[in-house]
Write an enzyme that holds these catalytic residues in place. Sequence first.
Site, mmCIF file in Angstrom:
data_model
loop_
_atom_site.group_PDB
_atom_site.id
_atom_site.type_symbol
_atom_site.label_atom_id
_atom_site.label_comp_id
_atom_site.label_asym_id
_atom_site.label_seq_id
_atom_site.Cartn_x
_atom_site.Cartn_y
_atom_site.Cartn_z
ATOM 1 N N ASP A 31 -2.892 -8.029 -4.507
ATOM 2 C CA ASP A 31 -3.157 -6.847 -3.690
ATOM 3 C C ASP A 31 -3.731 -5.713 -4.531
ATOM 4 O OD1 ASP A 31 -3.231 -5.568 -1.304
ATOM 5 O OD2 ASP A 31 -1.098 -5.115 -1.194
ATOM 6 N N HIS A 43 -8.300 -1.181 0.953
ATOM 7 C CA HIS A 43 -7.391 -2.279 0.648
ATOM 8 C C HIS A 43 -8.213 -3.535 0.367
ATOM 9 C CE1 HIS A 43 -4.003 -0.232 3.027
ATOM 10 N NE2 HIS A 43 -5.093 0.406 3.415
ATOM 11 N N ARG A 53 7.477 -10.951 5.470
ATOM 12 C CA ARG A 53 7.082 -10.722 6.859
ATOM 13 C C ARG A 53 7.896 -11.620 7.777
ATOM 14 N NH1 ARG A 53 0.532 -9.838 5.975
ATOM 15 N NH2 ARG A 53 0.812 -8.146 4.466
ATOM 16 N N CYS A 100 0.792 -1.229 0.000
ATOM 17 C CA CYS A 100 0.000 0.000 0.000
ATOM 18 C C CYS A 100 0.828 1.285 0.000
ATOM 19 C CB CYS A 100 -1.007 -0.003 1.142
ATOM 20 S SG CYS A 100 -0.399 -0.567 2.728
ATOM 21 N N GLN A 136 1.078 -11.157 -2.758
ATOM 22 C CA GLN A 136 -0.311 -10.783 -2.499
ATOM 23 C C GLN A 136 -0.998 -10.411 -3.808
ATOM 24 O OE1 GLN A 136 0.117 -7.541 0.443
ATOM 25 N NE2 GLN A 136 -1.164 -8.784 1.768
ATOM 26 N N LYS A 172 -11.992 -4.024 9.034
ATOM 27 C CA LYS A 172 -11.920 -4.868 7.845
ATOM 28 C C LYS A 172 -12.989 -5.950 7.873
ATOM 29 C CE LYS A 172 -8.513 -8.145 9.706
ATOM 30 N NZ LYS A 172 -7.170 -8.737 9.551
ATOM 31 N N HIS A 201 -5.727 -1.626 -4.270
ATOM 32 C CA HIS A 201 -6.134 -0.468 -3.465
ATOM 33 C C HIS A 201 -7.039 0.415 -4.304
ATOM 34 C CE1 HIS A 201 -2.431 -1.940 -1.539
ATOM 35 N NE2 HIS A 201 -3.106 -1.666 -0.439
#
Length: 675
Positions: free
Chosen positions: A415, A548, A395, A366, A413, A500, A417
Amino acid sequence: MSDIQVVLAHADARAEQTVTTGTKAWELFKDSPDVIAARVVGASVADGALKDLAYELVDGDVIEPVTIESTDGRDILRHSTAHVMAQAVQELFPEAKLGIGPPIQDGFYYDFDVETPFVPEDLVRIETKMRKIIKENQRFERRPISDADAINELQDEPYKIELIGLKGGGHAGDGDAEQEIAEGASVEVGAGELTIYDNINRKGEVAWKDLCRGPHLPTTKRIPAFKLMRSAAAYWRGDEKNKQLQRIYGTAWETKEALDEHLHRIEEAERRDHRKLGRDLDLFSFPDEIGSGLPVFHPKGGVIKRAMEDYVRERHIAEGFDYVGTPHIAKEGLFHTSGHLPYYGEGMYPALDVDGMDYRLKAMNCPMHNLIYRSRQRSYRELPLRLFEFGHVYRHEKSGVIHGLTRVRGFAQDDSHSYVTPEQAPAEVEHLLNFMISLLRDFGIDDFYLELSTRDASKDKFIGSDEDWAAATKVLEDVAVATGLELVPDPGGAAYYGPKISVQARDAIGRTWQMGTVQYDFNQPSADRFNLEYVAADGTRQQPVMIHSAKFGSIERFMGVLVEHYAGAFPPWLAPVQVQGIPIAERHNDYLLELAQKMKAQGLRVEVDLSDDRMQKKIRNAQLQKVPFMVIAGDNDVEAGAVSFRYRDGRQDNGVPLDEAIARVAAAVESREQV
């Protein structure tokens, strides 16, 4: 004695009752139908606190029965069984010191300090002793006690005394600080008074006791079915600097049939274990030379990964996303701006010194997407602006939680946004949630519920005003409710920047996996972070809302889930090899190789077994590799311009023309259905 008023709540019914002081909870249920009364193992009061059936009612109580097959009832059963196990251990191993013994999902455990690790034969002896304790029908009796008296009474239990001391320091039961004591410590001590549970034998004597908050079953005989599963080493309070204890895991269920079903699920889960299937099917591995939690994909696993990514990329573009790409590392300051280092620093890898400047491996995509948004002035006409990538993140997971593909240290991910006006946020959340659910269904997962993770206002790990959190939470909750799916609250589980929704999916054997998430973020776009703006219709500069979303969470984790969901037998569109050609004799090789070329020309994945193995061995090998289709050719097939078309389940159609065989496979791949 005097009269008091209580309310008995059960299902959709509520009944006021007048009882006398001293009345116990169990007395409210004794006149219920026998089948219901026999299942009640505890009581829930109005604030949700669980109580023993021996709880003494007070005026104004609203009491609900807790049945043994409910989630709370199973926790009571399992925690009570953990006590029986600990009693059995100390009777067999008098030198054993007690650690912590909480209920966990599908079972319980208890930690012990013993000189010699437990072996399987010890578990058999412990189970036998437990059955004797259960048969004795010992009573669980709750006893409040002061800290000083508890320390004196438990002077031979150093780990219990340590917990009491930590509780006295104001840590236990105090939000995140509870994790500083030990996982599961809340069953032992809390912010309130201490209690000890005595096990009372038939003579009225204390047979055993333990520091515990409860509640428990009335007697040991109310334990219907249990089994000890295994033992393992575990550090005290989860800290590698502390002494290593021995942990015994067990399970307990409301009936023998429920226990048998659970044990069958375990056997089935072991058969489906993606780590084993990953080796057997040659999909992926975890070389020690690379590091723990860092998978490599072999050619067959790479086929599945590419098929997943290609399809997901196409779907994102069709849903209005722009595909972007960002680097794996960035200057450390970027993650201070985003808030990740202050609020998520323990999950990131240490800084890398590059030309005297600190860089970090990214744990999230992000911050970089925010920089893409901020690269030029944005107008309200561009919103929603949707950015998507397969961003590889890293991570710093603890070694003890790494598990195959489902918990790794490096992963991609899916991912995205979305940058929207506040007014657009509800529609965008709905769009993202519907998109996510449709993708899961495309991959053959269609049983799920939603979880709404919100802020715990008592904790300081969340940023933003109460008003912002309330508005964001309402948007997510309204959209989640409108889906008609089951919605489960998750208080305190939100990200530091906003609430979330997560999709919790059930696989083929009923296990739940957290899939993707939709997160509402009003913090990162703010002026004191990335200062994201758009020019509104009236010419003013306004702050967008950032949403997200990760549809699977990660490609790696989702592949691990799919391997277990399908037990390695992927639907044809995902299968690494969609068709296995099996010649009956060497003279049939060229015939099937020519067919394979025609199939490959249509984008199908085909192999021909040219080994010297007999036909039945070749079929067996294809079955072990879980290939969806086999095409078998002998003299008659060559003469007829056909094949014997065999399915994975053993069904076989003989004399299928070549064009029809190709069409069958192509149609199955196109439909994305399982065969």
